[in-house]
Design a protein around this motif. Structure first.
Motif, PDB file in Angstrom:
ATOM      1  N   ASN A 191       0.818  -1.226   0.000  1.00  0.00           N
ATOM      2  CA  ASN A 191       0.000   0.000   0.000  1.00  0.00           C
ATOM      3  C   ASN A 191       0.845   1.265   0.000  1.00  0.00           C
ATOM      4  O   ASN A 191       0.302   2.365   0.041  1.00  0.00           O
ATOM      5  N   GLN A 192       2.155   1.116   0.025  1.00  0.00           N
ATOM      6  CA  GLN A 192       3.075   2.248   0.021  1.00  0.00           C
ATOM      7  C   GLN A 192       2.664   3.250   1.104  1.00  0.00           C
ATOM      8  O   GLN A 192       2.372   4.412   0.830  1.00  0.00           O
ATOM      9  N   ALA A 193       2.609   2.725   2.311  1.00  0.00           N
ATOM     10  CA  ALA A 193       2.128   3.495   3.462  1.00  0.00           C
ATOM     11  C   ALA A 193       2.993   3.164   4.674  1.00  0.00           C
ATOM     12  O   ALA A 193       3.669   2.134   4.699  1.00  0.00           O
ATOM     13  N   PHE A 194       2.973   4.045   5.660  1.00  0.00           N
ATOM     14  CA  PHE A 194       3.611   3.709   6.933  1.00  0.00           C
ATOM     15  C   PHE A 194       2.709   2.750   7.713  1.00  0.00           C
ATOM     16  O   PHE A 194       1.478   2.855   7.648  1.00  0.00           O
ATOM     17  N   VAL A 195       3.336   1.851   8.452  1.00  0.00           N
ATOM     18  CA  VAL A 195       2.605   0.993   9.390  1.00  0.00           C
ATOM     19  C   VAL A 195       3.184   1.219  10.787  1.00  0.00           C
ATOM     20  O   VAL A 195       4.401   1.072  10.983  1.00  0.00           O
ATOM     21  N   LEU A 196       2.319   1.611  11.705  1.00  0.00           N
ATOM     22  CA  LEU A 196       2.707   1.722  13.123  1.00  0.00           C
ATOM     23  C   LEU A 196       1.937   0.626  13.854  1.00  0.00           C
ATOM     24  O   LEU A 196       0.721   0.745  14.030  1.00  0.00           O
ATOM     25  N   ALA A 197       2.610  -0.450  14.203  1.00  0.00           N
ATOM     26  CA  ALA A 197       1.935  -1.607  14.782  1.00  0.00           C
ATOM     27  C   ALA A 197       2.413  -1.791  16.219  1.00  0.00           C
ATOM     28  O   ALA A 197       3.595  -2.049  16.458  1.00  0.00           O
ATOM     29  N   CYS A 198       1.483  -1.628  17.160  1.00  0.00           N
ATOM     30  CA  CYS A 198       1.843  -1.603  18.586  1.00  0.00           C
ATOM     31  C   CYS A 198       1.242  -2.799  19.312  1.00  0.00           C
ATOM     32  O   CYS A 198       0.017  -2.890  19.442  1.00  0.00           O
ATOM     33  N   GLY A 199       2.088  -3.707  19.767  1.00  0.00           N
ATOM     34  CA  GLY A 199       1.607  -4.892  20.471  1.00  0.00           C
ATOM     35  C   GLY A 199       1.769  -4.773  21.976  1.00  0.00           C
ATOM     36  O   GLY A 199       2.210  -3.739  22.498  1.00  0.00           O
ATOM     37  N   THR A 200       1.411  -5.854  22.676  1.00  0.00           N
ATOM     38  CA  THR A 200       1.588  -5.885  24.125  1.00  0.00           C
ATOM     39  C   THR A 200       2.781  -6.779  24.479  1.00  0.00           C
ATOM     40  O   THR A 200       3.180  -7.639  23.696  1.00  0.00           O
ATOM     41  N   ALA A 201       3.286  -6.562  25.686  1.00  0.00           N
ATOM     42  CA  ALA A 201       4.264  -7.460  26.294  1.00  0.00           C
ATOM     43  C   ALA A 201       3.530  -8.243  27.390  1.00  0.00           C
ATOM     44  O   ALA A 201       2.324  -8.076  27.574  1.00  0.00           O
ATOM     45  N   GLY A 202       4.250  -9.106  28.088  1.00  0.00           N
ATOM     46  CA  GLY A 202       3.649  -9.821  29.218  1.00  0.00           C
ATOM     47  C   GLY A 202       3.000 -11.129  28.800  1.00  0.00           C
ATOM     48  O   GLY A 202       3.107 -11.573  27.655  1.00  0.00           O
ATOM     49  N   THR A 203       2.319 -11.752  29.775  1.00  0.00           N
ATOM     50  CA  THR A 203       1.613 -13.026  29.538  1.00  0.00           C
ATOM     51  C   THR A 203       0.260 -12.950  30.216  1.00  0.00           C
ATOM     52  O   THR A 203       0.178 -12.629  31.396  1.00  0.00           O
ATOM     53  N   HIS A 204      -0.796 -13.175  29.449  1.00  0.00           N
ATOM     54  CA  HIS A 204      -2.120 -13.253  30.077  1.00  0.00           C
ATOM     55  C   HIS A 204      -2.860 -14.458  29.502  1.00  0.00           C
ATOM     56  O   HIS A 204      -2.627 -14.847  28.363  1.00  0.00           O
ATOM     57  N   ALA A 205      -3.728 -15.052  30.323  1.00  0.00           N
ATOM     58  CA  ALA A 205      -4.450 -16.279  29.960  1.00  0.00           C
ATOM     59  C   ALA A 205      -3.469 -17.346  29.451  1.00  0.00           C
ATOM     60  O   ALA A 205      -3.793 -18.110  28.531  1.00  0.00           O
ATOM     61  N   GLY A 206      -2.261 -17.324  29.990  1.00  0.00           N
ATOM     62  CA  GLY A 206      -1.264 -18.329  29.617  1.00  0.00           C
ATOM     63  C   GLY A 206      -0.632 -18.118  28.255  1.00  0.00           C
ATOM     64  O   GLY A 206       0.087 -18.983  27.762  1.00  0.00           O
ATOM     65  N   ILE A 207      -0.906 -16.964  27.620  1.00  0.00           N
ATOM     66  CA  ILE A 207      -0.377 -16.725  26.263  1.00  0.00           C
ATOM     67  C   ILE A 207       0.727 -15.662  26.318  1.00  0.00           C
ATOM     68  O   ILE A 207       0.436 -14.462  26.471  1.00  0.00           O
ATOM     69  N   PRO A 208       1.989 -16.060  26.170  1.00  0.00           N
ATOM     70  CA  PRO A 208       3.060 -15.060  26.129  1.00  0.00           C
ATOM     71  C   PRO A 208       2.895 -14.177  24.889  1.00  0.00           C
ATOM     72  O   PRO A 208       2.646 -14.673  23.789  1.00  0.00           O
ATOM     73  N   GLN A 209       3.020 -12.869  25.115  1.00  0.00           N
ATOM     74  CA  GLN A 209       2.825 -11.913  24.028  1.00  0.00           C
ATOM     75  C   GLN A 209       4.144 -11.636  23.299  1.00  0.00           C
ATOM     76  O   GLN A 209       5.223 -11.670  23.903  1.00  0.00           O
ATOM     77  N   ALA A 210       4.023 -11.292  22.035  1.00  0.00           N
ATOM     78  CA  ALA A 210       5.220 -11.144  21.195  1.00  0.00           C
ATOM     79  C   ALA A 210       5.988  -9.861  21.480  1.00  0.00           C
ATOM     80  O   ALA A 210       7.207  -9.808  21.260  1.00  0.00           O
ATOM     81  N   GLY A 211       5.290  -8.797  21.924  1.00  0.00           N
ATOM     82  CA  GLY A 211       5.980  -7.499  21.939  1.00  0.00           C
ATOM     83  C   GLY A 211       6.355  -7.162  20.511  1.00  0.00           C
ATOM     84  O   GLY A 211       5.559  -7.316  19.591  1.00  0.00           O
TER      85      GLY A 211
END
Ligand SMILES: NC(=O)CCC(=O)C(=O)O
Length: 264
Positions: A191-211
């Motif tokens: 799309n020839q666009a900027f992507v600002l992708a903001c994830g979480t850190a930590g672990t909840h419901a047993g699912i480690p987050q990617a950050g």
């Protein structure tokens, strides 16, 4: 333009109220940024399904109140990530708010593609049905949330509506981190666009987050990438690069429309 992505740690040991206060404090520390971005469902955790109903709030609920004040104290545009919204008819949505530097609500986006197949968000929440763009002084934002990243047609729709910078709050799990990075770059390049992708850190419901929150330019180059833990990822970028890239390499003009319709 300066953007700060707040990769918040979402762990079960912290109450929603305490995280809300902490995140509002983090937003206040970003004075000087043009845009601050929070992740998906950071009050509850994107995989902590049992919290959705319990913590759901109306659009003018406690998270909105805390963050409108924080945005206005810091004088920043704030993509407040998403919260479980309880609509007036009782339906839950995964809803993002964009707040202006005076704390006014500039946009509301209800996640269109719900994650979970036959469980979780896919059955507990309703689906949004509207593409949302927001004009900021430097660029036009196109809004998407987490699993939406897998659906390129949504991003094409946002480009047609004028988007130059996609903002994608997420709660993406570590086990599919390679998809996250690949898809963020793909959406930027095609799309020839900027992507600002903001994830979480930590672990909840047993699912480690990617950050690994990530900022990609319209050529697909990674301008900044976070590590796995809680982090503020700050990046300076020039939104005029979008027009320049689209002019020098005008692939978007070669689109053949209607290919998604059935063959006759
Ligand atoms: N919260 C989400 O939308 C998770 C998406 C995900 O894990 C995936 O697409 O993979």
């Amino acid at each position: 333009m300066r953007a700060s992505l707040l990769q918040v740690a979402v762990n079960e040991g912290e109450s929603v109220e305490s995280r809300r206060r902490r995140v509002a404090g983090m937003v206040r520390e970003q004075a000087g940024a043009d845009l601050v971005v929070l992740p998906e469902l950071w009050t509850t955790g994107a995989f902590a399904y049992e919290g959705f109903g319990r913590e759901a709030e109306p659009l003018d609920g406690p998270t909105h109140e805390a963050l409108a004040e924080a945005a206005s104290d810091a004088g920043v545009w704030l993509h407040a990530g998403s919260v479980p919204e309880r609509a007036p008819d009782g339906t839950l949505y995964n809803t993002s708010l964009v707040l202006s530097p005076s704390g006014e609500t500039a946009a509301v986006y209800r996640k269109i593609h719900r994650f979970g197949f036959d469980k979780g968000e896919a059955v507990l929440m309703g689906a949004g049905d509207a593409l949302v763009t927001v004009r900021l002084p430097h660029t036009t934002l196109g809004l998407a949330t987490c699993y939406d990243l897998r659906f390129p047609e949504l991003f094409r729709g946002l480009v047609d509506a004028g988007a130059e910078t996609f903002v994608v709050p997420a709660g993406w799990p570590e086990r599919r981190r390679s998809h996250w990075t690949l898809l963020a770059r793909a959406r930027a390049v095609e799309n020839q666009a900027f992507v600002l992708a903001c994830g979480t850190a930590g672990t909840h419901a047993g699912i480690p987050q990617a950050g690994h929150s990530i900022v990609v330019d319209p050529w697909g180059e990674v301008l900044a990438e976070a590590g796995p833990g809680e982090q503020v990822l700050t990046v300076d970028f020039d939104p005029k690069t979008v027009a320049g890239t689209r002019e020098r390499f005008p692939a978007l003009k070669d689109r053949v429309l209607g290919l998604d319709r059935p063959h006759r």
